[in-house]
Design a protein around this motif. Structure first.
Motif, PDB file in Angstrom:
ATOM      1  N   ASP A 301       0.835  -1.209   0.000  1.00  0.00           N
ATOM      2  CA  ASP A 301       0.000   0.000   0.000  1.00  0.00           C
ATOM      3  C   ASP A 301       0.864   1.251   0.000  1.00  0.00           C
ATOM      4  OD1 ASP A 301      -2.200  -1.639   0.038  1.00  0.00           O
ATOM      5  OD2 ASP A 301      -2.568  -1.439   2.191  1.00  0.00           O
ATOM      6  N   VAL A 304       2.600   1.686  -3.468  1.00  0.00           N
ATOM      7  CA  VAL A 304       1.690   2.213  -4.483  1.00  0.00           C
ATOM      8  C   VAL A 304       1.414   3.694  -4.230  1.00  0.00           C
ATOM      9  CG1 VAL A 304      -0.682   2.087  -5.326  1.00  0.00           C
ATOM     10  CG2 VAL A 304       0.654  -0.013  -5.022  1.00  0.00           C
ATOM     11  N   TYR A 318      -5.184  -0.489  -8.760  1.00  0.00           N
ATOM     12  CA  TYR A 318      -4.439  -1.239  -7.749  1.00  0.00           C
ATOM     13  C   TYR A 318      -5.368  -2.273  -7.132  1.00  0.00           C
ATOM     14  CZ  TYR A 318      -2.062  -2.215  -3.301  1.00  0.00           C
ATOM     15  OH  TYR A 318      -1.465  -2.833  -2.223  1.00  0.00           O
ATOM     16  N   ASN A 320      -5.302  -5.211  -4.530  1.00  0.00           N
ATOM     17  CA  ASN A 320      -4.620  -5.934  -3.464  1.00  0.00           C
ATOM     18  C   ASN A 320      -5.485  -7.119  -3.072  1.00  0.00           C
ATOM     19  OD1 ASN A 320      -3.372  -6.847  -1.095  1.00  0.00           O
ATOM     20  ND2 ASN A 320      -2.652  -4.796  -0.583  1.00  0.00           N
ATOM     21  N   ARG A 354      -1.897  -1.128 -14.327  1.00  0.00           N
ATOM     22  CA  ARG A 354      -2.526  -1.856 -13.222  1.00  0.00           C
ATOM     23  C   ARG A 354      -1.472  -2.660 -12.472  1.00  0.00           C
ATOM     24  NH1 ARG A 354      -6.838  -6.466 -14.504  1.00  0.00           N
ATOM     25  NH2 ARG A 354      -4.916  -7.550 -15.101  1.00  0.00           N
ATOM     26  N   LEU A 355      -1.614  -2.676 -11.149  1.00  0.00           N
ATOM     27  CA  LEU A 355      -0.784  -3.531 -10.298  1.00  0.00           C
ATOM     28  C   LEU A 355      -1.703  -4.427  -9.489  1.00  0.00           C
ATOM     29  CD1 LEU A 355       2.381  -2.688  -8.289  1.00  0.00           C
ATOM     30  CD2 LEU A 355       0.507  -3.833  -7.136  1.00  0.00           C
TER      31      LEU A 355
END
Length: 447
Positions: A301, A304, A318, A320, A354-355
Motif C-alpha cells: 500500500d 503504491v 491497484y 490488493n 494496473r498492479l
C-alpha cells in the motif's frame, strides 16, 4: 532485530560451479554402475553359453568368484553414489581400473587374446576418454594395452577354433559378432548419455559465468550510482538555498505565477534530494542496516501510494488480493525493483497501468499490466539482459535487468509476456520466506 532480506548470504558463483561439477560427476558414476551391472549379466550369460551350450570346459569357480567380486564392488559404488557427495576423477579412474582388471582376469581364464571378447577393452578406453581428462585417459590406454600384451603371453587355453572361414558354424566368429554388436550398442548408449551429462554441466557452468558477469555489472552500476548521488548532493543543496532566497525577493513575491513555479521547483528539488538520499541509504540497507518493520500489505500500500504521488498516469488500478498478512522488512531495494517495472509500464502506456498483488502458496505474486504496444520478439528473447529495450534510448533496459537480479537474489523470478488482447504483463514472484521478517529475538529467548 530487523534484518533486511538482502542480508541473507547469497550463493556464490563458485559454489554453483561446484554444484554443477558434483551433479555431472554423480551422473557419470551412475552410468559406470549401470555399465558394470550389464557386464555382470553379460559375463554370466557368456559363461553359461560357453560352458553348457558349447560344451567348452571353463574354471567356473574362479570365473564366478570374479563376477561376485564385481557385484560387491558395484554395491559399494551404489552406496557411495547415494551419499550425493562430489565424485572426483580419481574415483572414476579407480572404478575403470577395476573393470579392466576384472575383464583381464576373465580373459586369462578363458583363452587370453584368443577369446573374441578381448575387444571389450576398446569399450573401457572409450568410456574413459569421455569421463576422464589428462593423464588419467592415457593411463587407461597404457593399462589396457599392457593387459593385452600379458594375455598374449600368459593365459589358460580354451579349445576354441579361430578359423574365421567356417562362418556361422565357427563359435569364434559368433563370439566376434556378439562382441562387435555389444561394443557398438554400449558405446552408442553410454557415450551418448555421458555426453549429455557433460553438456548439461557445461550449460550450467555457462549460466553461472553469465550470472557472475551480471552481478559484476550490477556492482559497477551500484558504485556509479552511489558516486553520482554523493556528487549531486551539493548542487541540489545550492538550488534549494537559491529557491529559498527567490521566495523572499520582493519583486518576485508580488507575482503569484512565479511563486507557484518556485514552489513547484522546490518540490522537484526536494524530490531529487529524497531520491539521492534513498540511493545512499539503500547501500546500507542492502547489508541489513536501516531497515524498518512493516507487513506485506502495508509495504505494498505504501509503495503504491509513493509511486502514484511521484508519477503521472491517467488511470492506475491497484488490486490488493492478499487474504492474510505477514510481517516483513521494508527495503528500499525491493521497493525500487517494483518501481522499475511500474515505470516501464507507465512509459509504454501513460494512460493506463494496473498492479495486482496476491499470494500463491508460499510466494508473493505482483503482476504489472499495461495497454502499450508490448514487447518485441527480440526483447522477449533476451529479456533481463542489460540494454535490451524498446525505448530506443541509451542505457535502456537496465530497470528490468536490475529487477530480475533482485528477484533472483530473493529466490524469485520476473517473467514478461505480451497479452493476447494487447499490452504487456510482467509478473514478479518472490518467496515469502525470503522477504518476511525473521524474529531472531524471540528465538533467542526460547533457548
Amino acid at each position: 532485530m530487523n534484518r533486511s532480506p538482502f542480508s541473507k548470504p547469497l550463493q556464490q558463483p563458485v559454489s554453483k560451479a561446484s554444484s554443477a561439477n558434483t551433479s555431472a560427476g554423480l551422473r557419470n558414476l551412475h552410468q559406470l554402475i549401470q555399465l558394470r551391472w550389464i557386464a555382470v549379466v553379460g559375463q554370466l550369460l557368456t559363461i553359461q553359453a560357453t560352458h553348457y551350450s558349447l560344451g567348452l570346459p571353463l574354471p567356473l569357480q574362479a570365473m564366478l568368484s570374479i563376477v561376485a567380486g564385481m557385484v560387491v564392488f558395484n554395491i559399494a559404488s551404489l552406496l557411495r553414489w547415494r551419499t550425493r557427495r562430489g565424485v572426483h576423477d580419481v574415483e572414476l579412474f579407480i572404478g575403470l581400473l577395476i573393470d579392466v582388471a576384472a575383464l583381464t582376469a576373465q580373459l586369462y581364464l578363458s583363452g587370453g587374446i584368443g577369446n573374441p571378447f578381448v575387444f571389450l577393452y576398446l569399450l573401457q578406453i572409450a568410456v574413459g576418454a569421455m569421463l576422464l581428462r589428462g593423464g588419467y585417459i592415457w593411463s587407461i590406454v597404457v593399462v589396457a594395452s599392457a593387459c593385452v600384451v600379458l594375455l598374449a603371453q600368459h593365459s589358460q587355453p580354451l579349445p576354441l577354433a579361430t578359423n574365421v572361414h567356417d562362418g556361422w558354424a565357427s563359435p569364434y566368429v559368433l563370439g566376434l559378432l556378439v562382441c562387435f554388436m555389444l561394443n557398438a550398442i554400449l558405446v552408442v548408449v553410454f557415450i551418448t548419455r555421458i555426453s549429455h551429462n557433460l553438456r548439461r554441466r557445461d550449460a550450467r557452468l555457462a549460466a553461472v559465468r553469465q550470472r557472475a558477469a551480471e552481478e559484476e555489472h550490477i556492482v559497477r552500476m551500484g558504485l556509479l550510482a552511489s558516486g553520482a548521488a554523493h556528487e549531486l548532493g551539493t548542487p541540489l543543496a545550492t538550488l534549494a538555498v537559491i529557491l529559498g532566497d527567490w521566495k523572499r525577493i520582493p519583486a518576485l513575491t508580488q507575482d503569484p505565477v512565479l511563486q507557484e513555479e518556485i514552489a513547484e521547483m522546490e518540490a522537484q528539488v526536494k524530490r531529487c534530494k529524497t531520491i539521492v538520499s534513498g540511493i545512499l541509504m539503500s547501500a546500507g540497507e542492502a547489508r541489513g542496516e536501516s531497515s524498518s518493520q512493516t507487513t506485506v500489505r502495508q509495504f505494498l500500500d505504501t509503495l503504491v501510494q509513493n509511486w502514484r504521488a511521484t508519477r503521472s498516469v491517467d488511470t492506475f488500478v491497484y488490486d490488493n488480493l492478499l487474504e492474510g498478512d505477514s510481517p516483513m522488512v521494508a527495503d528500499a531495494t525491493l521497493e525500487q525493483m517494483v518501481f522499475n517495472v511500474l515505470d516501464n509500464a507507465r512509459d509504454a502506456s501513460p494512460h493506463w497501468v494496473r498492479l495486482q498483488a496476491q499470494c500463491d502458496a508460499d510466494a508473493l505474486r505482483i503482476v504489472v499490466t499495461d495497454r502499450g504496444p508490448g514487447f518485441s520478439a527480440a526483447v522477449l528473447r533476451h529479456i533481463g539482459t542489460p540494454y535490451q529495450s524498446t525505448k530506443g534510448r541509451p542505457g535502456g533496459g537496465l530497470g528490468l535487468f536490475l529487477s530480475m537480479n533482485v528477484a533472483r537474489t530473493l529466490g524469485g523470478s520476473v517473467v514478461a509476456r505480451n497479452r493476447p488482447e494487447g499490452g504487456a504483463e510482467v509478473t514478479i514472484t518472490l518467496s515469502l520466506a525470503a522477504i518476511t521478517l525473521q524474529d531472531t529475538d524471540s528465538e533467542d529467548h526460547g533457548h
